[in-house]
Structure formats: structure tokens, C-alpha cells
Design a protein around this motif. Structure first.
Motif, mmCIF file in Angstrom:
data_model
loop_
_atom_site.group_PDB
_atom_site.id
_atom_site.type_symbol
_atom_site.label_atom_id
_atom_site.label_comp_id
_atom_site.label_asym_id
_atom_site.label_seq_id
_atom_site.Cartn_x
_atom_site.Cartn_y
_atom_site.Cartn_z
ATOM 1 N N PHE A 1 -17.116 -54.322 62.259
ATOM 2 C CA PHE A 1 -18.041 -55.445 62.146
ATOM 3 C C PHE A 1 -18.871 -55.616 63.415
ATOM 4 N N VAL A 2 -18.199 -55.812 64.549
ATOM 5 C CA VAL A 2 -18.911 -56.068 65.804
ATOM 6 C C VAL A 2 -19.755 -54.869 66.215
ATOM 7 N N ARG A 3 -19.223 -53.693 66.023
ATOM 8 C CA ARG A 3 -19.979 -52.494 66.409
ATOM 9 C C ARG A 3 -21.276 -52.376 65.611
ATOM 10 N N ASN B 1 -22.166 -69.762 59.891
ATOM 11 C CA ASN B 1 -22.933 -70.926 60.317
ATOM 12 C C ASN B 1 -23.778 -70.527 61.506
ATOM 13 N N GLN B 2 -25.078 -70.802 61.443
ATOM 14 C CA GLN B 2 -25.963 -70.520 62.561
ATOM 15 C C GLN B 2 -25.938 -71.718 63.510
ATOM 16 N N ASN B 3 -25.652 -71.442 64.776
ATOM 17 C CA ASN B 3 -25.543 -72.534 65.738
ATOM 18 C C ASN B 3 -25.999 -72.044 67.101
ATOM 19 N N SER B 4 -25.516 -72.687 68.189
ATOM 20 C CA SER B 4 -25.928 -72.270 69.521
ATOM 21 C C SER B 4 -24.746 -72.267 70.467
ATOM 22 N N ASN C 1 -26.349 -64.260 70.737
ATOM 23 C CA ASN C 1 -27.539 -63.477 71.068
ATOM 24 C C ASN C 1 -27.829 -62.385 70.036
ATOM 25 N N TRP C 2 -27.550 -62.679 68.781
ATOM 26 C CA TRP C 2 -27.940 -61.737 67.732
ATOM 27 C C TRP C 2 -29.456 -61.782 67.602
ATOM 28 N N SER C 3 -30.073 -60.656 67.586
ATOM 29 C CA SER C 3 -31.533 -60.550 67.530
ATOM 30 C C SER C 3 -32.183 -61.149 68.773
ATOM 31 N N GLY C 4 -31.374 -61.300 69.833
ATOM 32 C CA GLY C 4 -31.896 -61.829 71.069
ATOM 33 C C GLY C 4 -32.118 -63.326 71.077
ATOM 34 N N ARG C 5 -31.696 -64.032 70.001
ATOM 35 C CA ARG C 5 -32.006 -65.459 69.940
ATOM 36 C C ARG C 5 -31.031 -66.313 69.127
ATOM 37 N N VAL D 1 -32.775 -55.735 62.332
ATOM 38 C CA VAL D 1 -32.789 -56.296 63.680
ATOM 39 C C VAL D 1 -32.612 -55.210 64.732
ATOM 40 N N GLY D 2 -31.720 -54.268 64.460
ATOM 41 C CA GLY D 2 -31.493 -53.180 65.408
ATOM 42 C C GLY D 2 -30.550 -53.579 66.538
ATOM 43 N N PRO D 3 -30.355 -52.693 67.515
ATOM 44 C CA PRO D 3 -29.381 -52.930 68.591
ATOM 45 C C PRO D 3 -29.872 -53.957 69.610
ATOM 46 N N ASP D 4 -28.921 -54.570 70.310
ATOM 47 C CA ASP D 4 -29.254 -55.527 71.360
ATOM 48 C C ASP D 4 -28.161 -55.476 72.412
ATOM 49 N N SER D 5 -28.509 -55.066 73.630
ATOM 50 C CA SER D 5 -27.517 -54.935 74.703
ATOM 51 C C SER D 5 -26.969 -56.285 75.144
ATOM 52 N N GLY D 6 -27.673 -57.370 74.807
ATOM 53 C CA GLY D 6 -27.220 -58.698 75.209
ATOM 54 C C GLY D 6 -26.301 -59.359 74.215
ATOM 55 N N PHE D 7 -26.033 -58.675 73.111
ATOM 56 C CA PHE D 7 -25.171 -59.254 72.075
ATOM 57 C C PHE D 7 -23.725 -59.322 72.560
#
Length: 209
Positions: free
Chosen positions: A97-99, A198-201, A170-174, A142-148
């Protein structure tokens, strides 16, 4: 009482230490093959005797002396199994999943979900519901994100059912998410049958407070 492989056993200490048998009596029963010793004591090992080999009078005395032994053994076996499953679940979710989310490649997650798995959640205020294929498309688009970043918590485990929480940042950088994965053990392997989110912050930070 404990297991020796698949054999339910009683210990020497339970038979002799409890006074059910004297030392000479225990040795006589063993010599006459009236007790089946599956593991002899010594060198750090304890002597184990097959429970079902106990003569009826000795078995009755044991059951009276240790009335909860069988149930206690069952709980021990189940607890050990659940501990093992916890580790397996954490590894499995992290590997697939995470990968997938981190690398923006849904092919890993497809090993985790069954084909009929369903998805529910609000993405930017819009309800997503239906096939898990929507999740795959989101990941690939969305593709990869090193900040995820992500953290996995096993919330509950039963014999064939488990609930896993995945905290994402930080999925999709945001976007940050809290995902709940419903898992079933199918054919001896943990598989995800449903994903709700759930989308949150500040997901991980908030959960650590």
C-alpha cells in the motif's frame, strides 16, 4: 499445559510438582509406557507428556487440579498467532500500500486488494465510491513524491479479520489522509476488501499528540 508441535501436552512439573504423581510413580508409568513422553527433560528443556496418553484417573486428577488449562492454552496459541499476524500485516501493508502511493505506481497495491474491493471517501469535497480501480487511477495519475510520509497502525486483529489505519501526509504534495483498510484472511493470506478514507491535515502530527 503446552503444545509440542501439534500435540497437547502436560508438563512434568504439573504432574509431579502438583502432587498428582510421586516421582517413583511417574518413573513407573513412563517405564511401563503408560505415559507417552514426547520430550524428555534436561539441558534447559522441560519434560512433556502427551495429555491424551494420561490414564483416566490421572487425567481426571489433572483436570480437577488445572480446570482452565485447556482454555488457557487456547488463548496463548491465539495470542501468539495474533502477534505474528500483526507483524505480517504491518509488513504487507508497508510493502504494497505505502510503496504504491510513495512511488506513484499502483501495481504494488494490486497485490494487496482483491478484485472486488471497494473504495469510499471524500477527495477535495467530492465523494468517491465504487471499485478500488479508482484508487489505482489516482495513484498512477499523481505519480511519485519524495515528500510523502506514512504510518501504519494495526487497530484490531481477529482470526480472519483485521482493521488497519494508514496515516498519510503530503500525498500529491498537498493532501493528508487517514485511511482505514478492512482486511480478510483469504486462503491463508491477508487481503484488503475495502478502503475508506478521510481527507484532513497534519495527519501524523495530530495523531501523535
Amino acid at each position: 499445559m503446552e503444545m509440542y508441535g501439534k500435540i497437547r501436552c502436560v508438563t512434568y512439573a504439573e504432574l509431579v510438582g502438583s502432587g498428582i504423581l510421586s516421582v517413583p510413580s511417574y518413573k513407573w508409568y513412563v517405564k511401563e509406557n503408560r505415559l507417552r513422553v514426547v520430550q524428555r527433560g534436561g539441558k534447559g528443556r522441560i519434560a512433556l507428556v502427551e495429555y491424551n496418553s494420561l490414564p483416566s484417573k490421572i487425567k481426571a486428577a489433572y483436570d480437577e487440579m488445572f480446570p482452565t488449562a485447556t482454555e488457557d492454552l487456547r488463548h496463548t496459541i491465539m495470542s501468539n498467532a495474533l502477534i505474528t499476524d500483526n507483524k505480517a500485516i504491518e509488513f504487507y501493508r508497508d510493502r504494497y500500500f505505502v510503496r504504491s502511493v510513495a512511488e506513484g505506481n499502483s501495481s504494488y497495491a494490486k497485490h494487496l486488494f482483491i478484485d472486488e474491493a471497494v473504495l469510499f471517501g471524500y477527495l477535495d469535497g467530492q465523494l468517491e465510491h465504487g471499485s478500488i480501480e479508482q484508487f489505482y487511477r489516482n495513484v498512477d495519475n499523481v505519480g511519485p513524491d519524495s515528500g510523502f510520509k506514512a504510518r501504519i497502525d494495526v487497530i484490531d486483529v481477529e482470526e480472519t479479520l483485521a482493521v488497519v489505519r494508514v496515516l498519510e501526509e503530503n500525498w500529491s504534495g498537498r493532501i493528508d489522509f487517514t485511511d482505514y483498510l478492512l482486511l480478510m484472511k483469504i486462503g491463508g493470506e491477508w487481503k484488503c476488501v475495502a478502503k475508506a478514507y478521510n481527507q484532513n491535515s497534519n495527519t501524523i502530527k495530530n495523531k501523535e499528540k
